[in-house]
Design a protein around this motif. Structure first.
Motif, PDB file in Angstrom:
ATOM      1  N   GLN A 150       0.868  -1.176   0.000  1.00 29.33           N
ATOM      2  CA  GLN A 150       0.000   0.000   0.000  1.00 29.33           C
ATOM      3  C   GLN A 150       0.901   1.221   0.000  1.00 29.33           C
ATOM      4  OE1 GLN A 150      -2.406  -0.644   3.510  1.00 29.33           O
ATOM      5  NE2 GLN A 150      -3.845  -1.960   2.413  1.00 29.33           N
ATOM      6  N   TYR A 151       0.605   2.199  -0.865  1.00 27.72           N
ATOM      7  CA  TYR A 151       1.545   3.308  -1.015  1.00 27.72           C
ATOM      8  C   TYR A 151       0.844   4.563  -1.519  1.00 27.72           C
ATOM      9  CZ  TYR A 151       1.568   2.256  -6.072  1.00 27.72           C
ATOM     10  OH  TYR A 151       1.213   2.059  -7.376  1.00 27.72           O
ATOM     11  N   GLY A 152       1.596   5.667  -1.461  1.00 29.85           N
ATOM     12  CA  GLY A 152       1.100   6.933  -1.957  1.00 29.85           C
ATOM     13  C   GLY A 152       2.193   7.982  -1.886  1.00 29.85           C
ATOM     14  N   VAL A 189       7.859   8.594  -1.660  1.00 29.35           N
ATOM     15  CA  VAL A 189       6.693   7.708  -1.615  1.00 29.35           C
ATOM     16  C   VAL A 189       6.649   7.027  -0.252  1.00 29.35           C
ATOM     17  CG1 VAL A 189       5.616   5.645  -2.593  1.00 29.35           C
ATOM     18  CG2 VAL A 189       6.753   7.293  -4.099  1.00 29.35           C
ATOM     19  N   ARG A 190       5.518   7.108   0.409  1.00 30.28           N
ATOM     20  CA  ARG A 190       5.332   6.388   1.661  1.00 30.28           C
ATOM     21  C   ARG A 190       4.658   5.055   1.345  1.00 30.28           C
ATOM     22  NH1 ARG A 190       0.172   7.039   4.339  1.00 30.28           N
ATOM     23  NH2 ARG A 190      -1.306   8.090   2.958  1.00 30.28           N
ATOM     24  N   TYR A 191       4.999   4.023   2.117  1.00 25.23           N
ATOM     25  CA  TYR A 191       4.443   2.714   1.799  1.00 25.23           C
ATOM     26  C   TYR A 191       4.549   1.785   3.002  1.00 25.23           C
ATOM     27  CZ  TYR A 191       9.118   0.634   1.540  1.00 25.23           C
ATOM     28  OH  TYR A 191      10.373   0.165   1.848  1.00 25.23           O
ATOM     29  N   VAL A 223       9.449   5.285   3.933  1.00 27.54           N
ATOM     30  CA  VAL A 223       9.432   6.317   2.901  1.00 27.54           C
ATOM     31  C   VAL A 223      10.588   6.078   1.938  1.00 27.54           C
ATOM     32  CG1 VAL A 223       9.665   8.775   2.388  1.00 27.54           C
ATOM     33  CG2 VAL A 223       8.300   8.031   4.350  1.00 27.54           C
ATOM     34  N   LEU A 224      10.256   5.924   0.668  1.00 28.08           N
ATOM     35  CA  LEU A 224      11.270   5.809  -0.369  1.00 28.08           C
ATOM     36  C   LEU A 224      11.771   7.201  -0.724  1.00 28.08           C
ATOM     37  CD1 LEU A 224       9.559   3.208  -2.715  1.00 28.08           C
ATOM     38  CD2 LEU A 224      11.613   2.828  -1.351  1.00 28.08           C
ATOM     39  N   ALA A 225      13.063   7.381  -0.686  1.00 23.28           N
ATOM     40  CA  ALA A 225      13.646   8.676  -1.010  1.00 23.28           C
ATOM     41  C   ALA A 225      13.330   9.034  -2.455  1.00 23.28           C
ATOM     42  CB  ALA A 225      15.153   8.648  -0.796  1.00 23.28           C
TER      43      ALA A 225
END
Length: 503
Positions: free
Chosen positions: A101-103, A151-153, A167-169
């Motif tokens: 799940q991400y955004g 992106v947070r996931y 959090v993906l940089a």
């Protein structure tokens, strides 16, 4: 200590906000949370009321489950700017589900919204058996991401449990930074190298083979990816196999735990205006029945680098970087290039297509060459950086290094490479002395730095295509080498390493 370490750590914290390795709820004291305010003194006219409710905190994340995700790490298997592939493990052979799940992370996000707001997107991945243990490897790829946006996931499932929110940089579309080391393992020096790489906030990092040193003990991989997770869940890690990966079922321990482009053991990709090719260096050759795999890889390497050379000629990219575990040339004591036959094949390809930079490990030292070819100085050759001091015990250097060597040191350390304004600028740091004693935190030593300029001038668009130099890909039969002798010699090298615990 280089003050740039501190500045970059601060910049990273500001840019990523609450993007700590595992985000905490408001007031939880995570690396991205705000410091607690100082309690005010009650007014004389308003007595302190112990029943006055405090400002509510956001609720904690619900992550518990019977099969929680572990060993989470990011990479890419497709375009580095628009995709991210996430890999993790669950215990047991029953699949609890593979979901992400991400955004996007918006500019006004705080730790509460990052961890507790609903995720707008979800993707389902796949699961397969993890070699050597009763566990499953889960893989899912996010697509349609936007460069420059974090992106947070979270990964997992309702049945098995969820990871904390990560959090993906964000990726950059112009300049970028990556770090390189090999021969990592699970020692104190391994963790120090990893933490110092994290302080530099790279866009990705490379482990050039010999990752976990499981050496057949497969649960060691679990501990290795647990160590990697705080950084690798946020920053992609790109890898190639080394001779110690061969000890895990001929590379099956490695193959079933990492997600890389193509077949996952050799591959090429572009990151902005740099092309990378990762090779096995023949490290997974186990018997004569598997020699075809190495021939197929060498043919793919020839084709890939020929196309990269053409694209650089036409101004589409600026540099070509080659990565594998084994050194081509070395001044390490007792570690001379024990496979001249394979080195001869690789150098015919690397030099034909003007590879700029070769990144390797294997020898537990640091060494950087001048531009070189076939073991001699050459203005048109490649620069080799051996960064085998990622954490394992150190080796020794010969007393009289060859003249192609610009810098040779015995130490634990890593290399950081900045690509900006059509220039490669590399710096290599030591985190220990020659006996492996770690320096105090914050006392990294700058060992070396160098800059590479592009071989091809910025395109003007006026050179007719018909007059441009051509270097088409060749078949292996066109190479000046005895392929059968090369395959047998590579197999002999691998068997020797497998029997020798020092290697």
């Amino acid at each position: 200590m280089d003050s740039r370490f501190t500045r970059r750590a601060i910049v990273r914290a500001i840019l990523l906000g609450m993007a700590s390795s595992a985000l905490t709820a408001c007031g939880g004291g995570g690396s991205g949370s705000s410091p607690p305010s100082t309690p005010s003194t009650p007014s004389p006219n308003q007595p302190d009321d112990p029943e006055t409710p405090e400002e509510p905190e956001c609720p904690p994340e619900e992550t518990a489950g019977a099969q929680p995700p572990r060993g989470l790490h990011a990479s890419w298997t497709d375009h580095p700017h628009t995709t991210r592939t996430l890999t993790w493990f669950t215990d047991g052979t029953t699949d609890p589900g593979t979901r992400v799940q991400y955004g996007p992370v918006t500019g006004d996000a705080d730790s509460c919204s990052l961890t507790n707001e609903a995720f707008p997107f979800e993707v389902t991945g796949t699961a397969h058996e993890t070699y050597g243990v009763e566990a499953l490897t889960h893989v899912a790829t996010l697509t349609g991401l936007q460069a420059g946006q974090a992106v947070r996931y979270r990964v997992g499932s309702d049945n098995g449990g969820w990871s904390p929110t990560r959090v993906l940089a964000p990726t950059r579309i112009n300049g970028f930074r990556f770090c390189h080391f090999g021969d990592h393992g699970l020692r104190d020096a391994s963790q120090r190298v990893l933490s110092n790489v994290e302080d530099l906030a790279p866009d990705f990092f490379i482990v050039a083979g010999d990752l976990s040193y499981a050496n057949g003990d497969q649960p060691v991989w679990d501990r290795y990816f647990d160590m990697l997770e705080p950084l690798a869940a946020r920053v992609p890690v790109m890898t190639c196999p080394g001779n110690h990966e061969n000890k895990d079922g001929g590379g099956q321990g490695y193959r079933t735990r990492v997600s890389q482009p193509g077949k996952g053991i050799y591959y090429g990709f572009d990151y902005n205006r740099v092309h990378f090719f990762f090779s096995t260096g023949g490290s997974l050759l186990t018997d004569l029945s598997s020699t075809t795999e190495l021939l197929v890889e060498l043919a793919a390497m020839e084709k890939d680098l020929a196309e990269a050379w053409r694209r650089r000629r036409d101004g589409e990219i600026d540099f070509i970087v080659f990565v594998q575990h084994y050194t081509l040339w070395t001044n390490c004591e007792g570690r001379d290039p024990a496979n001249f036959a394979l080195v001869a094949v690789e150098e015919q390809i690397l030099l034909r297509y003007d590879v700029d930079l070769v990144l390797v490990g294997h020898d537990h030292v640091f060494e950087r060459s001048h531009p070189m070819a076939y073991g001699k100085l050459s203005d048109n050759g490649y620069v080799q950086v051996t960064q085998g001091g990622g954490g394992q015990s150190l080796y020794e250097l010969i007393e009289d290094p060859a003249n192609w060597a610009a810098v040779s040191r015995v130490c634990h350390g890593f290399t950081v490479v900045d690509v900006e304004d059509r220039r490669i600028h590399a710096r290599s740091y030591a985190v220990s002395d020659e006996d492996g004693n770690l320096y105090p935190e914050g006392e990294e030593i700058l060992l070396d730095e160098f800059t590479l300029a592009p071989r091809v001038a910025a395109p003007t668009g006026i050179t007719p295509l018909s007059t441009r130099e051509q270097r088409p890909a060749r078949s292996l039969a066109e190479l000046d080498v005895d392929l059968n002798a090369m395959l047998k010699h590579t197999l002999q090298r691998n068997l020797t390493h497998d029997m020798n615990e020092m290697h």
